[in-house]
Design an enzyme around this catalytic site. Structure first.
Site, short mmCIF file in Angstrom:
data_model
loop_
_atom_site.label_atom_id
_atom_site.label_comp_id
_atom_site.label_asym_id
_atom_site.label_seq_id
_atom_site.Cartn_x
_atom_site.Cartn_y
_atom_site.Cartn_z
N SER A 158 35.12 30.61 35.26
CA SER A 158 36.55 30.84 35.51
C SER A 158 37.32 30.11 34.42
O SER A 158 36.79 29.18 33.79
CB SER A 158 36.92 30.25 36.87
OG SER A 158 38.32 30.20 37.04
N TYR A 171 36.74 24.06 43.88
CA TYR A 171 36.54 25.22 43.00
C TYR A 171 36.49 24.77 41.53
O TYR A 171 35.59 25.16 40.78
CB TYR A 171 37.67 26.22 43.23
CG TYR A 171 37.52 27.54 42.51
CD1 TYR A 171 36.80 28.58 43.09
CD2 TYR A 171 38.11 27.77 41.27
CE1 TYR A 171 36.68 29.82 42.46
CE2 TYR A 171 38.00 28.99 40.63
CZ TYR A 171 37.28 30.01 41.23
OH TYR A 171 37.16 31.22 40.59
#
Ligand code: NAD
Length: 276
Positions: A158, A171
């Protein structure tokens, strides 16, 4: 393998190069993973789907991929938070296809909340599914890739593997970890015809992102429209969502011979987010 993917007409012919190879794409019943599975099937690769969802819908997707692209498509219901199920998934892919040439570690979940109230169980689940699953799946397929002197491991990290945003502690920690894993395994496998890379997407409008819009609105005390305009797309200078097709195309490129010298890399595909 062919040295070039450019055909006589001067166009790329990835299908001719990659047809018949076999891939596992974790978390491919939805969103980015499904887009990648479709992209790999489109160039003739056999694919093992994985992830949760309605059994009939998954079966429809599996049949559709198989008939649309003339490939073998199969499905594993393995839970990516369970190491023994991950190992069984790799074994099932070997049994179905004879080999695993490409592994795409894509399964992931998200939870958006301030650190003080962030539930420890959510932390554990995000680390297990977004980070540890990539470790378990990688160690399950590297021996056969080494034996065949060819393999591609693509980790869907990401932009949050490169930069942080508030309220996403688990995350961001997991995705930074994925980058560390990517670099390490790339070094360990570099002399064996294997590449290991991390794709770092910006925002893609998948169920994972749709779900965090109300959560982010609550955490920041703003409306959902403001979340899309002022938080999500604000981070991306293009002011546009990244598409699953764009990520699939990058994954296919990494699988070709043209991508053979790219390893250990973090490849941003985020509309300029991390250039700022
Ligand atoms: P999504 O929610 O649409 O899909 C997630 C997939 O993972 C689904 O197939 C789901 O069933 C599967 N999954 C979840 N938990 C699982 C488990 N325990 N075992 C097996 N499968 C499981 O999400 P998405 O947006 O397509 O995200 C896919 C990946 O891309 C994730 O790793 C995510 O972090 C990453 N990513 C997404 C974005 C984005 O904006 N959507 C941006 C950057 C990175």
């Amino acid at each position: 393998m062919k040295a070039s993917v450019i055909d006589k007409a001067g166009t790329r012919d990835e299908r001719r190069e990659l047809a018949g190879k076999c891939a596992i794409v974790t978390g491919s019943t939805s969103g980015i993973g499904l887009g990648i599975a479709r992209g790999l099937a489109e160039v003739g690769m056999n694919v093992m789907l994985n992830g949760f969802g309605d059994t009939a819908d998954i079966e429809t997707t599996r049949r559709e991929l198989s008939s649309a692209f003339g490939v073998a498509a199969t499905y594993s219901a393995a839970d990516m938070s369970k190491p023994d199920e991950i190992e069984a998934m790799a074994e099932a892919a070997r049994a179905a296809f004879g080999s695993v040439d490409v592994l795409v570690n894509n399964a992931g979940i998200q939870h958006v909340e301030a650190i003080e109230t962030f539930p420890p169980a959510k932390w554990d689940a995000i680390i297990a599914i977004n980070l540890s699953s990539a470790f378990h799946a990688t160690r399950a397929v590297v021996p056969e890739m080494k034996a065949r002197e060819w393999g591609r491991i693509v980790n869907i990290a990401s932009a949050h593997a490169l930069v942080a945003s508030p309220f996403k502690s688990a995350y961001v920690a997991a995705k930074h970890g994925v980058l560390g894993l990517t670099k390490t395994v790339a070094l360990e496998t570099a002399e064996h015809g294997i590449t290991v890379n991390a794709i770092c997407p910006g925002y893609v409008l998948t169920p994972l992102v749709r779900k965090q819009i109300p959560e982010t609105a609550k955490a920041r005390g703003i409306t959902e429209e403001q979340v899309i305009r002022d938080v999500l797309l604000h981070a991306q200078p293009t002011r546009a969502f990244v598409t699953t097709e764009q990520i699939a195309a990058l994954t296919v490129f990494l699988c070709t011979g043209a991508g053979a010298s790219i390893t250990g890399a973090a490849l941003p595909i985020e509309g300029g987010w991390t250039a700022q």
